[in-house]
Motif scaffolding. Structure first.
Motif, short mmCIF file in Angstrom:
data_model
loop_
_atom_site.label_atom_id
_atom_site.label_comp_id
_atom_site.label_asym_id
_atom_site.label_seq_id
_atom_site.Cartn_x
_atom_site.Cartn_y
_atom_site.Cartn_z
N TYR A 104 0.82 -1.23 0.00
CA TYR A 104 0.00 0.00 0.00
C TYR A 104 0.84 1.27 0.00
CZ TYR A 104 0.83 -0.23 5.07
OH TYR A 104 1.42 -0.30 6.31
N HIS A 105 2.16 1.15 0.15
CA HIS A 105 3.03 2.32 0.09
C HIS A 105 3.31 2.75 -1.35
CE1 HIS A 105 4.19 0.32 3.92
NE2 HIS A 105 4.24 1.55 4.37
N ILE A 106 2.97 1.90 -2.31
CA ILE A 106 3.42 2.08 -3.69
C ILE A 106 2.29 2.59 -4.57
CG2 ILE A 106 4.36 0.89 -5.71
CD1 ILE A 106 5.66 -1.08 -3.79
N VAL A 107 2.57 3.62 -5.35
CA VAL A 107 1.58 4.21 -6.25
C VAL A 107 0.99 3.15 -7.18
CG1 VAL A 107 1.28 5.82 -8.17
CG2 VAL A 107 2.57 6.51 -6.14
N ALA A 108 1.83 2.30 -7.72
CA ALA A 108 1.39 1.33 -8.72
C ALA A 108 0.44 0.28 -8.17
CB ALA A 108 2.61 0.66 -9.35
N SER A 109 0.31 0.20 -6.85
CA SER A 109 -0.60 -0.78 -6.24
C SER A 109 -2.06 -0.39 -6.35
CB SER A 109 -0.25 -0.99 -4.77
OG SER A 109 1.02 -1.61 -4.62
N TYR A 110 -2.31 0.87 -6.70
CA TYR A 110 -3.68 1.40 -6.65
C TYR A 110 -4.27 1.59 -8.03
CZ TYR A 110 -2.67 2.43 -1.76
OH TYR A 110 -2.36 2.33 -0.43
N ASP A 111 -5.50 1.14 -8.18
CA ASP A 111 -6.26 1.41 -9.41
C ASP A 111 -7.20 2.60 -9.26
OD1 ASP A 111 -6.61 -2.13 -10.02
OD2 ASP A 111 -5.15 -0.71 -10.83
N TYR A 112 -7.52 2.95 -8.03
CA TYR A 112 -8.53 3.98 -7.79
C TYR A 112 -7.92 5.20 -7.12
CZ TYR A 112 -11.50 0.00 -8.77
OH TYR A 112 -12.07 -1.09 -9.36
N TRP A 113 -8.10 6.34 -7.77
CA TRP A 113 -7.54 7.61 -7.31
C TRP A 113 -8.58 8.71 -7.38
CZ3 TRP A 113 -2.56 8.08 -5.45
CH2 TRP A 113 -1.71 7.00 -5.69
N GLY A 114 -8.47 9.66 -6.48
CA GLY A 114 -9.24 10.86 -6.61
C GLY A 114 -8.55 11.82 -7.55
N GLN A 115 -9.17 12.97 -7.75
CA GLN A 115 -8.64 13.96 -8.69
C GLN A 115 -7.56 14.82 -8.06
OE1 GLN A 115 -11.35 14.36 -6.94
NE2 GLN A 115 -11.28 16.48 -6.21
N GLY A 116 -7.45 14.77 -6.73
CA GLY A 116 -6.45 15.55 -6.02
C GLY A 116 -7.00 16.87 -5.53
N THR A 117 -6.41 17.34 -4.44
CA THR A 117 -6.76 18.65 -3.90
C THR A 117 -5.47 19.38 -3.55
OG1 THR A 117 -8.13 19.81 -2.25
CG2 THR A 117 -7.03 17.81 -1.51
#
Length: 123
Positions: A104-117
């Protein structure tokens, strides 16, 4: 599918506090690890904090330990990041991410992201 929407960013002064929110929809929120990442200008996206599905376990990057607090309210399908005593080096776009497939520390582990703030801390 998971939809994530961050809010709460803004322009603050050094020493101020700010709380970010991440509203989730689309899947059973309470069973998934959720995390915050950030990306400063010219830098790679980096891990900030993560929280287990129940909220009983948390993990932080060393750079934010003792200053930031991650939490979640599963009844509201919402995750939070309380940031205290902010400094200019905390300026970044903050993203929430969910449902990691591995570390869970790694960006590539995630498929779901918000748009950012955007969080901007002035000196």
């Amino acid at each position: 599918q998971v939809q994530l929407v961050e809010s709460g960013g803004g322009l603050v002064q050094a020493g101020d506090s700010l709380t970010l929110s991440c509203a989730a929809s689309g899947r059973t929120f309470s069973i998934y690890v959720m995390a915050w990442f950030r990306q400063a200008p010219g830098k790679e996206r980096e891990f900030v904090a993560a929280i287990s599905g129940s909220g009983s376990n948390t993990d932080y990057a060393d750079s934010v330990k003792g200053r930031f607090t991650i939490s979640r309210d599963n009844a509201k399908n919402t995750m939070y990041l309380q940031m205290n005593n902010l400094k200019p080096e905390h300026t970044a776009v903050y993203y929430c991410a969910g449902v990691p497939r591995g570390d869970y520390h790694i960006v590539a582990s995630y498929d779901y992201w918000g748009q950012g703030t955007q969080v901007t801390v002035s000196s």
